[in-house]
Design an enzyme around this catalytic site. Structure first.
Site, PDB file in Angstrom:
ATOM      1  N   CYS A   1     -10.368  -1.429   3.764  1.00 32.73           N
ATOM      2  CA  CYS A   1      -9.795  -1.733   5.077  1.00 32.73           C
ATOM      3  C   CYS A   1      -9.312  -0.439   5.739  1.00 32.73           C
ATOM      4  O   CYS A   1      -8.666   0.381   5.106  1.00 32.73           O
ATOM      5  CB  CYS A   1      -8.645  -2.718   4.938  1.00 32.73           C
TER       6      CYS A   1
ATOM      7  N   GLU B   1      -4.729   2.574   7.277  1.00 30.61           N
ATOM      8  CA  GLU B   1      -4.532   2.500   5.829  1.00 30.61           C
ATOM      9  C   GLU B   1      -5.340   3.622   5.169  1.00 30.61           C
ATOM     10  O   GLU B   1      -4.908   4.261   4.219  1.00 30.61           O
ATOM     11  CB  GLU B   1      -4.998   1.148   5.282  1.00 30.61           C
TER      12      GLU B   1
ATOM     13  N   ARG C   1       0.841  -1.220   0.000  1.00 32.02           N
ATOM     14  CA  ARG C   1       0.000   0.000   0.000  1.00 32.02           C
ATOM     15  C   ARG C   1       0.872   1.264   0.000  1.00 32.02           C
ATOM     16  O   ARG C   1       0.559   2.250   0.670  1.00 32.02           O
ATOM     17  CB  ARG C   1      -0.956   0.027   1.203  1.00 32.02           C
TER      18      ARG C   1
HETATM   19  N1  EPU Z   1     -10.528 -12.610   9.584  1.00 30.09           N
HETATM   20  C1  EPU Z   1     -11.225 -12.807  10.745  1.00 30.09           C
HETATM   21  N2  EPU Z   1     -12.188 -11.887  11.081  1.00 30.09           N
HETATM   22  C2  EPU Z   1     -12.474 -10.805  10.300  1.00 30.09           C
HETATM   23  C3  EPU Z   1     -11.741 -10.604   9.120  1.00 30.09           C
HETATM   24  C4  EPU Z   1     -10.779 -11.536   8.778  1.00 30.09           C
HETATM   25  O1  EPU Z   1     -11.000 -13.749  11.472  1.00 30.09           O
HETATM   26  O2  EPU Z   1     -13.351 -10.024  10.684  1.00 30.09           O
HETATM   27  C5  EPU Z   1      -9.529 -13.610   9.201  1.00 30.09           C
HETATM   28  C6  EPU Z   1      -9.945 -14.394   7.967  1.00 30.09           C
HETATM   29  O3  EPU Z   1     -10.788 -15.466   8.289  1.00 30.09           O
HETATM   30  C7  EPU Z   1      -8.614 -14.836   7.396  1.00 30.09           C
HETATM   31  C8  EPU Z   1      -7.674 -13.693   7.777  1.00 30.09           C
HETATM   32  O4  EPU Z   1      -8.309 -12.963   8.824  1.00 30.09           O
HETATM   33  O5  EPU Z   1      -8.176 -16.005   8.025  1.00 30.09           O
HETATM   34  C9  EPU Z   1      -7.381 -12.755   6.610  1.00 30.09           C
HETATM   35  O6  EPU Z   1      -8.595 -12.188   6.137  1.00 30.09           O
HETATM   36  P1  EPU Z   1      -8.828 -11.780   4.595  1.00 30.09           P
HETATM   37  O7  EPU Z   1      -8.490 -12.947   3.725  1.00 30.09           O
HETATM   38  O8  EPU Z   1     -10.162 -11.170   4.500  1.00 30.09           O
HETATM   39  O9  EPU Z   1      -7.695 -10.750   4.294  1.00 30.09           O
HETATM   40  P2  EPU Z   1      -7.254  -9.459   5.045  1.00 30.09           P
HETATM   41  O10 EPU Z   1      -5.829  -9.648   5.434  1.00 30.09           O
HETATM   42  O11 EPU Z   1      -8.208  -9.100   6.128  1.00 30.09           O
HETATM   43  C10 EPU Z   1      -6.318  -8.241   2.947  1.00 30.09           C
HETATM   44  C11 EPU Z   1      -6.340  -6.802   2.481  1.00 30.09           C
HETATM   45  C12 EPU Z   1      -7.582  -6.521   1.663  1.00 30.09           C
HETATM   46  C13 EPU Z   1      -7.656  -7.497   0.503  1.00 30.09           C
HETATM   47  C14 EPU Z   1      -7.659  -8.931   1.053  1.00 30.09           C
HETATM   48  C15 EPU Z   1      -7.633  -9.969  -0.050  1.00 30.09           C
HETATM   49  C16 EPU Z   1      -5.244  -5.287   4.008  1.00 30.09           C
HETATM   50  C17 EPU Z   1      -5.390  -4.381   5.155  1.00 30.09           C
HETATM   51  N3  EPU Z   1      -6.340  -5.922   3.618  1.00 30.09           N
HETATM   52  O12 EPU Z   1      -7.377  -8.379   3.878  1.00 30.09           O
HETATM   53  O13 EPU Z   1      -7.431  -5.199   1.150  1.00 30.09           O
HETATM   54  O14 EPU Z   1      -8.824  -7.267  -0.253  1.00 30.09           O
HETATM   55  O15 EPU Z   1      -6.473  -9.132   1.855  1.00 30.09           O
HETATM   56  O16 EPU Z   1      -6.390  -9.947  -0.681  1.00 30.09           O
HETATM   57  O17 EPU Z   1      -4.153  -5.409   3.441  1.00 30.09           O
HETATM   58  C18 EPU Z   1      -7.832  -2.872   1.470  1.00 30.09           C
HETATM   59  O18 EPU Z   1      -6.625  -2.732   1.353  1.00 30.09           O
HETATM   60  O19 EPU Z   1      -8.617  -1.908   1.624  1.00 30.09           O
HETATM   61  C19 EPU Z   1      -8.375  -4.223   1.442  1.00 30.09           C
HETATM   62  C20 EPU Z   1      -9.662  -4.475   1.633  1.00 30.09           C
END
Ligand code: EPU
Length: 293
Positions: free
Chosen positions: A219, A289, A167
């Site tokens: 996010c 972010e 990012r």
């Molecule tokens: N999880 C939870 N509870 C929640 C949310 C997530 O337990 O409320 C767990 C999920 O079950 C999973 C892990 O956390 O095991 C990761 O969750 P997810 O796959 O949704 O990915 P993330 O790390 O939360 C990141 C990016 C997103 C992007 C997704 C998919 C960041 C801050 N977020 O989310 O980007 O869409 O991966 O690649 O880097 C953004 O930057 O605005 C954004 C939405």
């Protein structure tokens, strides 16, 4: 038509979160010739300039903001440029919406952007934030980026002259504040149907785990090294936490959503509460972010 100036632009109307007050002025660029007028405008104005794009990663304060917003109007295009090895180079203006670029790439049978399906925002914003999803970052598709700064005017920079991080985007050869004007991407020619099924699969995954249709700014916090901010927030009890008309989504705890009529004051208080909760439980300080104006 020249540089367009709009007085008292509403941030609530210009951000996907749908809240915030009113800035002093918005300067809208319609063509490259308007950049000279922008330069004069920035010299004349003492206001804080900010390039707004499609406002999908912003949280604007309530009330009056002593700022000059800068926006690039939707340009024509994208356009095919030339073949480069096994790739096809495509040029796209920064004011284009990212979903618009993806739709064009699908119809043109150009692969590479599929995992970014469902990300709102402008192409310029996707460069500036190095938008990413499901293992693809926008920066890795870029061959060149055309930046504008008052000192250097318009300059093309090769991708290897730029730094793309998580990012994060910067270009040491264009120091200080710059505006993304245009980008050249290297995409792979493919059957349009295959590109479409890749986009559909990414969107289906996103819809299951993120509140894609809610008013949000994506996010709120960056993921700390080796962890998911969403998971930490969830475990700290923030999922579904509400204050006034703002809440952390009950689908994904790292999305702050405006339930209708939410305010920046409510959003900022929730962010503060969330940060404290995660710090207390995990001894980790989450970094925003979302850009707070
Ligand atoms: N999880 C939870 N509870 C929640 C949310 C997530 O337990 O409320 C767990 C999920 O079950 C999973 C892990 O956390 O095991 C990761 O969750 P997810 O796959 O949704 O990915 P993330 O790390 O939360 C990141 C990016 C997103 C992007 C997704 C998919 C960041 C801050 N977020 O989310 O980007 O869409 O991966 O690649 O880097 C953004 O930057 O605005 C954004 C939405």
């Amino acid at each position: 038509m020249g540089l367009e100036l709009i007085r008292n632009p509403s941030l609530a109307e210009r951000t996907t979160l749908g809240l915030g007050g009113v800035a002093e002025v918005e300067a809208v660029l319609h063509e490259a010739a308007d950049l000279d007028a922008l330069s004069e405008f920035l010299t004349r104005e003492t206001l804080r300039p900010f390039v707004i794009g499609q406002g999908s990663n912003l949280l604007a304060h309530d009330g009056h903001l002593d700022m000059a917003l800068i926006r690039t109007a939707t340009p024509p295009g994208p356009t095919r440029v030339e073949k480069s090895g096994s790739k096809l180079l495509v040029r796209c203006g920064a004011g284009q919406r990212l979903p618009g670029l993806l739709g064009w790439a699908q119809r043109a049978g150009l692969s590479g952007l599929e995992n970014l399906t469902g990300i709102p925002g402008s192409v310029g914003g996707a460069v500036a934030m190095n938008a990413g999803s499901y293992g693809t970052e926008f920066g890795e598709l870029i061959s060149r980026v055309r930046l504008w700064s008052p000192m250097q005017g318009l300059v093309w920079m090769d991708a290897d002259q730029c730094t793309f991080g998580y990012r994060h985007f910067s270009c040491p050869a264009v120091p200080g504040k710059s505006l993304v004007w245009e980008v050249e991407l290297a995409l792979i020619e493919m059957n349009p149907k295959s590109v479409r099924s890749g986009m559909r699969a990414a969107y289906a995954k996103k819809r299951e785990t993120q509140p894609v249709t809610a008013r949000s700014a994506g996010c709120v916090f960056k993921n700390p090294e080796g962890a998911s901010a969403g998971m930490l927030l969830d475990k700290a009890g923030m999922k579904g936490r509400r204050l006034g008309h703002m809440a952390f989504s009950d689908i994904h705890a790292n999305f702050l959503v405006n339930l209708g009529g939410g305010t920046a004051a409510q959003a900022l208080e929730l962010i503060d509460t969330a940060r404290k909760a995660v710090r207390e439980k995990f001894d980790t300080t989450l970094e925003a972010e979302v850009i707070i104006l």
